[in-house]
Design an enzyme around this catalytic site. Structure first.
Site, PDB file in Angstrom:
ATOM      1  N   HIS A  82      10.834  37.267  29.095  1.00 34.63           N
ATOM      2  CA  HIS A  82      11.003  35.953  28.318  1.00 34.63           C
ATOM      3  C   HIS A  82      10.535  34.738  29.137  1.00 34.63           C
ATOM      4  O   HIS A  82      10.538  34.706  30.344  1.00 34.63           O
ATOM      5  CB  HIS A  82      12.467  35.962  28.203  1.00 34.63           C
ATOM      6  CG  HIS A  82      13.230  34.635  27.384  1.00 34.63           C
ATOM      7  ND1 HIS A  82      13.373  34.603  26.027  1.00 34.63           N
ATOM      8  CD2 HIS A  82      13.584  33.334  28.065  1.00 34.63           C
ATOM      9  CE1 HIS A  82      13.763  33.289  25.689  1.00 34.63           C
ATOM     10  NE2 HIS A  82      14.179  32.959  27.038  1.00 34.63           N
ATOM     11  N   ASP A 161      25.069  33.948  18.839  1.00 37.64           N
ATOM     12  CA  ASP A 161      24.124  32.715  19.317  1.00 37.64           C
ATOM     13  C   ASP A 161      23.823  31.919  18.389  1.00 37.64           C
ATOM     14  O   ASP A 161      23.667  30.766  18.712  1.00 37.64           O
ATOM     15  CB  ASP A 161      23.201  33.550  20.100  1.00 37.64           C
ATOM     16  CG  ASP A 161      22.131  32.367  20.808  1.00 37.64           C
ATOM     17  OD1 ASP A 161      22.590  31.583  21.711  1.00 37.64           O
ATOM     18  OD2 ASP A 161      20.924  32.156  20.271  1.00 37.64           O
ATOM     19  N   ARG A 168      26.268  23.882  19.478  1.00 37.69           N
ATOM     20  CA  ARG A 168      25.788  23.210  20.876  1.00 37.69           C
ATOM     21  C   ARG A 168      24.777  21.973  20.671  1.00 37.69           C
ATOM     22  O   ARG A 168      24.849  20.897  21.128  1.00 37.69           O
ATOM     23  CB  ARG A 168      25.233  24.255  21.888  1.00 37.69           C
ATOM     24  CG  ARG A 168      26.105  25.121  22.463  1.00 37.69           C
ATOM     25  CD  ARG A 168      25.585  26.307  23.047  1.00 37.69           C
ATOM     26  NE  ARG A 168      24.415  25.940  24.036  1.00 37.69           N
ATOM     27  CZ  ARG A 168      23.368  26.533  24.346  1.00 37.69           C
ATOM     28  NH1 ARG A 168      23.182  27.865  24.043  1.00 37.69           N
ATOM     29  NH2 ARG A 168      22.847  26.373  25.514  1.00 37.69           N
ATOM     30  N   SER A 183      22.990  32.608  26.179  1.00 38.01           N
ATOM     31  CA  SER A 183      22.344  32.649  25.152  1.00 38.01           C
ATOM     32  C   SER A 183      20.925  33.497  25.120  1.00 38.01           C
ATOM     33  O   SER A 183      20.849  34.430  24.519  1.00 38.01           O
ATOM     34  CB  SER A 183      22.079  31.247  24.687  1.00 38.01           C
ATOM     35  OG  SER A 183      20.922  30.975  23.610  1.00 38.01           O
TER      36      SER A 183
END
Ligand code: URA
Length: 433
Positions: A82, A161, A168, A183
């Site tokens: 990631h 999420d 958010r 997240s």
């Protein structure tokens, strides 16, 4: 315990139990806890943070809010990677084939780009015919066939999420390290790979602007991954300047192909070898030095290029582009930017370069906006290079009506040219194991 009490606890820095966190997440996803209460809790987290234990419980509750991918059909060790996102970051398209060519499977789900950072799915979709919306069983077949596949996030993966991120975004609570960590890690854990490598970017083009924040995020994500039973490590890397020479989807695909053809060296190549070696090391392929050699060999032997070509072909992509880049299409307009003075390139604000590329049409301002795959910027000079007045600095590409003159002003103001050579910058800032 009521949601009201949960908010009060976080407000007064009293840690929540895992049952309370699970109740919060399940209640929010099912709709029994309203947005306004979760928004108040998110602000309390933003101001007071969470303990590592609470972050782990939040991550697990989010992961369990939807489907969890079963990768057992791949029958091989699996490694996921990631990146927290950057400008010109095409590393996944290089590292995936390199690692797969060394015998480790890389199943990856990825997202589209938004704002000044690009997304791997857009880069893949810039290849004519290449599809990223595979069914789950096709995805597993792809990885079994070539060792590598990247498809769009699909199914009911981490619905918590999706809801929380939107809230958010609307309540100025995105920039909280435990919320970012949970997240990202909930999605990585739901993907089910055995090992996870995190490339945490820092600098102007990154989410985390300072090395201290990047380090705190990396440390928390690695701890969360390990406590969830995964092999996990993070590398903090420089995103103060763009990664490589190309910014924009098909331009980046060309740069990927050139790296895999073993035609290019430099910071991008160096980072790809480093990250591939870390992934191979976690997968048990040897020491760091041995894994660096394996990664270099995968490129110099052409095996990684072969994996890349076969992987794109099985997703429907027209792989003639690897021999003839015009297959990717060409932007209607090109504009060369020349240097206004002699000197060394001593700064290249990557956020500004990313925003200029967005203005040319290479990115999306909103989630649903279309992308011009051929748009973007090709840097002719990089950080540290000497340039003469009137020499080519970069080329801008677009097929839209945007003003090349305004974009030229933008990119010129993103560059710093000085009389003395700037200090060398290392691409890898820190490794967190
Ligand atoms: N990327 C994510 O997936 N989540 C965040 O909260 C921030 C960046």
């Amino acid at each position: 315990m009521s949601m009201y009490e949960i908010i009060r606890k976080t407000k007064h820095l009293r840690p929540l139990t895992s049952e309370e966190i699970k109740k919060l997440i399940d209640g929010y996803v099912s709709g029994s806890i309203p947005d306004y209460q979760v928004a108040a809790w998110l602000m309390a987290v933003n101001l007071n943070s969470l303990t590592d234990e609470e972050t782990l419980c939040l991550t697990m509750a989010m992961k369990d809010s939807g489907d969890v991918v079963d990768l057992s059909g791949i029958n091989n060790v699996t490694v996921d990677k990631h990146s927290t996102g950057g400008v010109g970051d095409k590393t996944s398209l290089i590292i995936g084939p390199v690692v797969a060519a060394c015998g480790v499977s890389v199943p990856k789900m990825s997202g589209k780009g938004l704002g000044h950072t690009g997304g791997t799915i857009d880069k893949l979709e810039s290849i004519p015919g290449c599809r990223t919306d595979a069914s789950f069983s096709d995805f597993i077949d792809y990885v079994r066939n070539t060792g590598f596949s990247i498809v769009s996030q699909s199914g009911n993966l981490v619905p918590a999420d999706k809801k929380l991120y939107a809230l958010r975004d609307a309540t100025a609570t995105v920039d909280s390290i435990p919320l970012i960590a949970s997240s990202i890690m909930s999605k990585k854990l739901a993907m089910g790979a055995d090992c996870i490598l995190l490339d945490v970017k820092t600098g102007s083009g990154a989410f985390m602007k300072t090395t201290e924040d990047a380090q705190a995020l990396a440390r928390l994500m690695v701890a969360t991954g390990k406590n969830a039973g995964k092999k996990c490590m993070a590398v903090i890397t420089d995103m103060d300047i763009p990664l490589g020479k190309a910014v924009g989807n098909s331009l980046e695909v060309i740069e990927v192909t050139e790296i895999l053809k073993n035609n290019v060296r430099g910071r991008l190549y160096e980072l790809c070898i480093e990250l591939s070696a870390d992934m191979l090391m976690m997968a048990g392929k040897g020491t760091k030095e041995e894994c660096i050699r394996l990664s270099e060999d995968a490129i110099s032997s052409g095996r990684a290029l072969d994996v890349f070509r076969r992987s794109i072909a099985q997703q429907g992509g027209d792989i003639r582009f690897t021999e003839d880049y015009s297959v990717l299409g060409e932007a209607k307009k090109k504009h060369v930017v020349y240097s206004l003075r002699d000197g060394y390139i001593s700064g290249m604000d990557s956020e500004e370069i990313g925003l200029a590329s967005l203005a040319l049409g290479a990115g999306r301002k909103t989630k649903e906006a279309p992308v011009d795959y051929t748009a973007g910027i090709m840097l002719e000079k990089e950080y540290g290079d000497y340039v003469k007045k009137g020499e080519k600095l970069m080329t801008l590409f677009t097929s839209s009506e945007c003003s090349m003159e305004q974009t030229e002003e933008k990119v010129l103001s993103a560059l710093k040219i000085s009389d003395t050579a700037p200090p060398e910058r290392s691409i890898v800032i820190k490794v967190i194991e």
